[in-house]
Design an enzyme around this catalytic site. Structure first.
Site, PDB file in Angstrom:
ATOM      1  N   CYS A  29      -5.594   0.620   7.008  1.00 29.68           N
ATOM      2  CA  CYS A  29      -6.194   1.792   7.640  1.00 29.68           C
ATOM      3  C   CYS A  29      -7.216   2.450   6.716  1.00 29.68           C
ATOM      4  O   CYS A  29      -7.425   2.037   5.577  1.00 29.68           O
ATOM      5  CB  CYS A  29      -5.106   2.785   8.029  1.00 29.68           C
ATOM      6  SG  CYS A  29      -4.371   3.655   6.621  1.00 29.68           S
TER       7      CYS A  29
ATOM      8  N   CYS B  14       0.831  -1.198   0.000  1.00 27.70           N
ATOM      9  CA  CYS B  14       0.000   0.000   0.000  1.00 27.70           C
ATOM     10  C   CYS B  14       0.864   1.246   0.000  1.00 27.70           C
ATOM     11  O   CYS B  14       1.897   1.316   0.657  1.00 27.70           O
ATOM     12  CB  CYS B  14      -0.906   0.008   1.225  1.00 27.70           C
ATOM     13  SG  CYS B  14      -1.971   1.457   1.318  1.00 27.70           S
TER      14      CYS B  14
ATOM     15  N   CYS C 246      -0.636   6.182   2.128  1.00 26.05           N
ATOM     16  CA  CYS C 246      -0.146   7.304   2.917  1.00 26.05           C
ATOM     17  C   CYS C 246       1.289   7.676   2.569  1.00 26.05           C
ATOM     18  O   CYS C 246       1.819   8.634   3.107  1.00 26.05           O
ATOM     19  CB  CYS C 246      -0.245   7.006   4.413  1.00 26.05           C
ATOM     20  SG  CYS C 246       0.965   5.826   5.031  1.00 26.05           S
TER      21      CYS C 246
ATOM     22  N   CYS D  48       2.931  -1.135   4.232  1.00 28.50           N
ATOM     23  CA  CYS D  48       1.938  -2.092   4.719  1.00 28.50           C
ATOM     24  C   CYS D  48       1.591  -3.074   3.612  1.00 28.50           C
ATOM     25  O   CYS D  48       1.352  -2.677   2.465  1.00 28.50           O
ATOM     26  CB  CYS D  48       0.673  -1.381   5.184  1.00 28.50           C
ATOM     27  SG  CYS D  48       0.840  -0.452   6.719  1.00 28.50           S
TER      28      CYS D  48
ATOM     29  N   LYS E 195      -7.044   5.254   5.203  1.00 25.02           N
ATOM     30  CA  LYS E 195      -6.423   5.820   4.002  1.00 25.02           C
ATOM     31  C   LYS E 195      -6.239   4.747   2.935  1.00 25.02           C
ATOM     32  O   LYS E 195      -6.433   4.991   1.743  1.00 25.02           O
ATOM     33  CB  LYS E 195      -5.080   6.465   4.369  1.00 25.02           C
ATOM     34  CG  LYS E 195      -5.225   7.677   5.271  1.00 25.02           C
ATOM     35  CD  LYS E 195      -3.893   8.294   5.633  1.00 25.02           C
ATOM     36  CE  LYS E 195      -3.144   7.446   6.655  1.00 25.02           C
ATOM     37  NZ  LYS E 195      -3.780   7.419   7.967  1.00 25.02           N
TER      38      LYS E 195
END
Length: 1020
Positions: free
Chosen positions: A84, A48, A51, A56, A86
């Site tokens: 999360c 990911c 952010c 992650c 985001k």
């Protein structure tokens, strides 16, 4: 233990994996992973970038070519299946109706609505080349600036290859206030990125300093840090604000904003006064026992100095008050640093004598300019094999299958010298003068005493006993039998956002070191070292042979006169100054800007920065959508989202994970991946990217991806073993396979197939001699390679990759006394040891100012749904968090007649903004906590999309900066607050409005949110 022992997820069927493994043609450069698999529904393991922070592991579910969901990868041990808000909202980002699909050019004057029109890629890139060439011919390459921010994936070319290509020293980086000061200071102290902490190894004492890593951070964060905090024997939170996990902490060090350095030195004082430091580490691996002579003048230091190498291969001159052989003997070595040996008489009885009686020396001649004993003590006995002797780490609470790592035993001195840390000694210099010298430790001890707990209590607002208790809990080893400390300090952005940024980081790095927590399990280790990245794809993104621009170009860097250490650091120009230069042309014109992920709202006064952007002759912006910066651009180029591209990925911090971002869906229309854009520009600019292969001067993405992993091999990486007897090198043996002869284990397609089948690699398993081993300062691993140099095969005697014990500093020790600081600020001895000064414009520096501006502003807290300025146009995130909030203590709010939910004005003499009052007892009564980088995507009718209404950096003094790295004073300044009313608000509306009176989206039921719902059509 292999990563295969981890729980496997059903991201790919065995049949699909077999099919991929059998492929003989490349597939993934243009095709998506699901297209290659050929199934209607595919679960893709990937990394990911929702952010731009931690790596992650997530899974993207793709159905009929459309990404429909992002969820956590429970097999990604480094992030524990975290996904999360985001990350989950990334689908709304990728399919947002306002995504940029095509290159566009401005048709209206700057400062107005741009009037964008679609153009072709050829027209866009040719226009860029023509304009930049014209400006270069007229003003020189230095008239072009590059700007870069946090990576949406790999998009950091502005800080690397573009500087070389355009021949400019001027790159504007968010790094200047975000991780950069830590890396800057760490390079001065021990090594680049040494601030990264191996939180994932579950330290016994978890210190969370200046951040809310339970929400977001640049290394271990979210579910991982919550697990770490809950399982630690002791959890310490250092934060002015009661953070989410702060209420669960054993100690809350509630310091006043921007007093971190004073608190770190107070902890240091407690450690020293209570003998809680690691005596052997301090004496052997820091420059604490080196002797300081305060009688040396500039001429003497210049005569007896020496050149030393930077990590980019260039040189600078060391001029130091540290006593060297060249100071006491004509023709003596300037690299041999003297210490007083407390044990010299006992050793003499055993037949071991020193060349200079009671004084012995350490040789820091790391390039072998005089002899090859650099890195070793006088008469030392050392062998690499012995340096590795030790045991497996003994960390508790690790995840099933998580590799512990190898901890070498800390080698004692051989022979058994005992460098003095305290005392005063007489020395006769080579000119016949007798002078007195003291160990660095005496100066360090005296500096720490200036911030003893009772003194620091007055500065920080924390009671002295609470400081003592927290410092003692951190430094007192819970399990001494492990042979190492309780863990490092996960210090975060807050310590960088002020005028003590570099000194704060130095104080914390040295505190970690002296307590025995540098490069130990759960300690501060630096960036993960893995054999991936590429010349265009990763953190080492340089073209072959390219480094920073040559000296004659770097000397023109904006800000170098104001901040001399920028010339040593060489990575960024000074952002606040260059925005002013764009307007003033002082000291020379800066007329063009290439912006790739950069955000002018992140530092400097926002109005000053905006005026600079509007004044440019030419500005190109690479972006996902229209944003404040694009409103000042002349050309905008559409880029790919993280679910639309391939890239190698490894932990930028110490988590030790290695994997990939995998292309899940095609980018919309003509959007391109950043490296593809840069390569096309290089070709049109005439810059030969790959000159060693005339038939492939500008490699395509597939070549780049294959190249990025070519050093991941079953062959053993090259290394060297040293044997030193009685101070003489008797063997230096090169082992392993030379880099040029290593056989790649995978093509990119095979690498992705392996990743889908078995998940994330552990770097400790991939490279056990390097990342799998702790205390690399003892084994030579610290000086072996890092991210920047992993792809270059340096030989013995060149200062890098020599596998000698020690650090990459001029003294080859962890530097408490900074020779870098000393050489660049020779007239200010207060800088040589970590120090602290009150922040400008706060009440401790300007008590009179507090009469008009009584509240201290802090900012930068993590918002669960946003990443800095990103995601304000996503309907889900904006619905959850529609407006900027300023936290204010309820008692303070009552004093000012402010209630929960009121719009309020926050004002300084440099600007004023509006945010919504959020009453919270977790902030002190004299502090308000503003949210940062707010803008309003819905206000497209105004240039800047309304950043002027609420962006907190409207409030700051553009010239208030750290004197070394130039970090802006973003926190810890005074302001006033008052309720926004119809009478004092434009359009008689306390809610911020556009210039035509249109209010922002400020409620969760605003119908404009529906206009931002994902659009799956029109991407062709």
């Amino acid at each position: 233990m292999s990563r295969r022992s981890f729980v496997k997820t059903a991201a790919i069927t065995a049949g699909a994996a077999a099919a991929l493994g059998a492929q003989t043609t490349t597939a993934f450069a243009e095709s998506t992973y699901p297209e290659v698999i050929g199934n209607d529904t595919v679960v893709v393991k990937t990394c990911c970038r929702g952010c731009g922070k931690m790596e992650c592991g997530v899974k993207v579910i793709v159905q009929n070519g459309r990404a429909i969901r992002v969820e956590g990868d429970e097999g990604a041990w480094q992030s524990m299946g975290n996904c999360c808000t985001k990350s989950q909202s990334s689908i709304q980002a990728a399919y947002h109706p306002d995504r940029l699909h095509y290159p566009m050019k401005r048709t209206n004057p700057k400062g107005e609505e741009p009037g964008w029109v679609r153009i072709s890629w050829d027209e866009a890139l040719d226009t860029i080349v023509d304009n930049l060439r014209e400006i270069t011919n007229k003003y020189g390459g230095e008239s072009i600036a590059c700007q870069v921010g946090t990576s949406r994936i790999w998009c950091m070319h502005s800080e690397s290859i573009l500087k070389n290509m355009l021949e400019t020293p001027n790159n504007i980086e968010a790094w200047q206030i975000c991780k950069g000061p830590r890396h800057f200071a760490g390079t001065m102290v021990s090594g680049f990125g040494c601030s990264w902490m191996e939180t994932i190894e579950r330290p016994k004492v978890y210190v969370q300093w200046g951040g809310a890593s339970e929400m977001s951070n640049y290394d271990d964060s979210c579910r991982t840090t919550v697990d770490v905090a809950s399982r630690a024997d002791v959890h310490i939170s250092v934060d002015p604000r009661m953070a989410n996990m702060g209420k669960e902490a054993d100690f809350w060090q509630h310091l006043h904003p921007q007093t971190d350095g004073a608190l770190a030195l107070a902890w240091t004082n407690v450690v020293i006064e209570n003998n809680l430091y690691d005596d052997l580490y301090v004496k052997k691996w820091t420059n604490a026992p080196f002797l300081v002579c305060e009688d040396f003048d500039d001429a003497w230091m210049d005569e007896n100095g020496f050149p030393t190498i930077r990590t980019d291969g260039s040189y600078w001159q060391v001029k130091t008050r540290l006593l060297k052989e060249s100071d006491i003997v004509e023709g003596g070595s300037p690299y041999k640093f003297l210490v007083y040996d407390n044990n010299w008489e006992e050793l003499a009885k055993q037949g071991v004598t020193h060349q200079y009686g009671a004084f012995t020396w350490f040789n820091a001649d790391q390039e072998g300019n005089i002899d090859d004993t650099g890195g070793f003590w006088e008469g030392e006995n050392y062998s690499t094999a012995k340096a590795y002797e030790g045991r497996e780490a003994a960390q508790e609470n690790l995840l099933p299958g998580q590799t512990q790592g190898w901890v070498p035993d800390l080698l004692p001195f051989d022979p058994a010298i005992d460098p003095a840390l305290e005392g005063e000694f007489e020395v006769t210099l080579k000119d016949g003068r007798t002078v007195k010298v003291k160990p660095v430790w005496e100066h360090y001890k005296a500096r720490a005493a200036e911030f003893a707990p009772e003194i620091a209590a007055e500065i920080t607002g924390i009671p002295a006993q609470e400081i003592i208790d927290a410092a003692t809990a951190y430094a007192t080893r819970i399990d001494p039998e492990t042979g190492y400390g309780n863990g490092g300090i996960q210090y975060m952005l807050a310590i960088e956002h002020g005028t003590n940024a570099i000194q704060n980081a130095r104080a914390l790095d040295n505190l970690v070191g002296i307590t025995g927590n540098f490069d130990t399990p759960g300690g501060n280790r630096g960036p993960t070292i893995v054999p991936i990245d590429g010349d265009l794809q990763g953190f080492g993104a340089w073209a072959p042979g390219a480094s920073t621009p040559p000296a004659e170009i770097n000397l023109k860097q904006i800000g170098i006169e104001k901040f001399p250490l920028l010339g040593w650091w060489q990575y960024w120009c000074d952002g606040p100054t260059i925005y002013e230069t764009m307007v003033s042309s002082d000291p020379y014109p800066v007329r063009a800007l290439w912006n790739e992920s950069g955000n002018f709202m992140s530092f400097a006064n926002t109005t000053t920065a905006w005026e600079g952007l509007l004044s440019l002759d030419f500005f190109v912006d690479l972006n996902l959508w229209h944003a404040p910066s694009t409103d000042a651009a002349d050309i905008i180029l559409p880029v790919a989202h993280w679910i639309e591209l391939n890239s190698p990925r490894a932990s930028q911090g110490s988590a030790g994970a290695m994997g990939a971002t995998v292309k899940c869906v095609q980018p919309p229309a003509e959007a391109r991946y950043d490296p593809e854009i840069v390569m096309d520009f290089a070709k049109r600019w005439g810059y030969e990217w790959n000159p060693s292969d005339p038939d492939n001067l500008w490699p395509d993405i597939q070549w780049q991806l294959d190249d990025s992993i070519k050093l991941l091999s079953d062959d053993e990486w090259p290394y060297q073993e040293w044997t030193v007897e009685n101070g003489k090198v008797v063997k230096c043996e090169q082992k392993g396979t030379p880099l040029a002869e290593m056989k790649p284990k995978y093509t990119w397609d095979e690498y992705v197939a392996e990743f889908q089948a078995n998940g994330w690699w552990q770097a400790k398993d991939v490279d056990p001699k390097q990342w799998g081993t702790y205390r690399r300062y003892q084994t030579g691993g610290i000086r072996a390679r890092n991210r920047e140099w992993a792809r270059l095969d340096y030989t013995v005697g060149k200062g890098i990759a020599d596998w000698k014990p020690g650090f990459r500093t001029p003294t080859m020790k962890q530097e408490i006394w900074s020779t870098v600081m000393e050489a660049h600020h020779p007239d200010d001895p207060s800088q040589f040891i970590p120090n602290w000064h009150p922040a400008p414009h706060d009440y401790q520096a300007e008590p009179e100012r507090a009469k008009e501006y009584p509240l201290t502003v802090t900012t930068g807290r993590r918002i669960p749904v946003y990443f800095h300025s990103e995601h304000r146009q996503l309907p889900w995130t904006r619905e959850l968090w529609p407006v900027p909030r300023v936290e204010i203590n309820p008692q303070t709010a009552e004093e000012y007649g402010i209630e929960q939910g009121d719009w309020v004005w926050i004002e300084t003499e440099w600007g004023k903004i509006r945010e919504v009052a959020d009453l919270y007892y977790g902030v002190p009564k004299n502090v308000i906590n503003c949210e940062h980088t707010w803008w309003y995507p819905e206000l497209s009718q105004d240039a800047g999309h309304g950043f002027q209404l609420s962006a907190v950096n409207q409030l700051i003094d553009n010239s208030a900066q750290d004197p070394h790295c130039g970090s802006s004073n973003l926190r810890g300044y005074l302001a006033k607050i008052y309720k926004a009313t119809p009478e004092n608000s434009p359009f008689n509306n306390p809610v911020p409005c556009a210039s035509d009176g249109t209010p922002i989206i400020h409620t969760s039921d605003d119908p404009r949110l529906k206009e931002w719902l994902p659009t799956y059509e029109g991407r062709e």
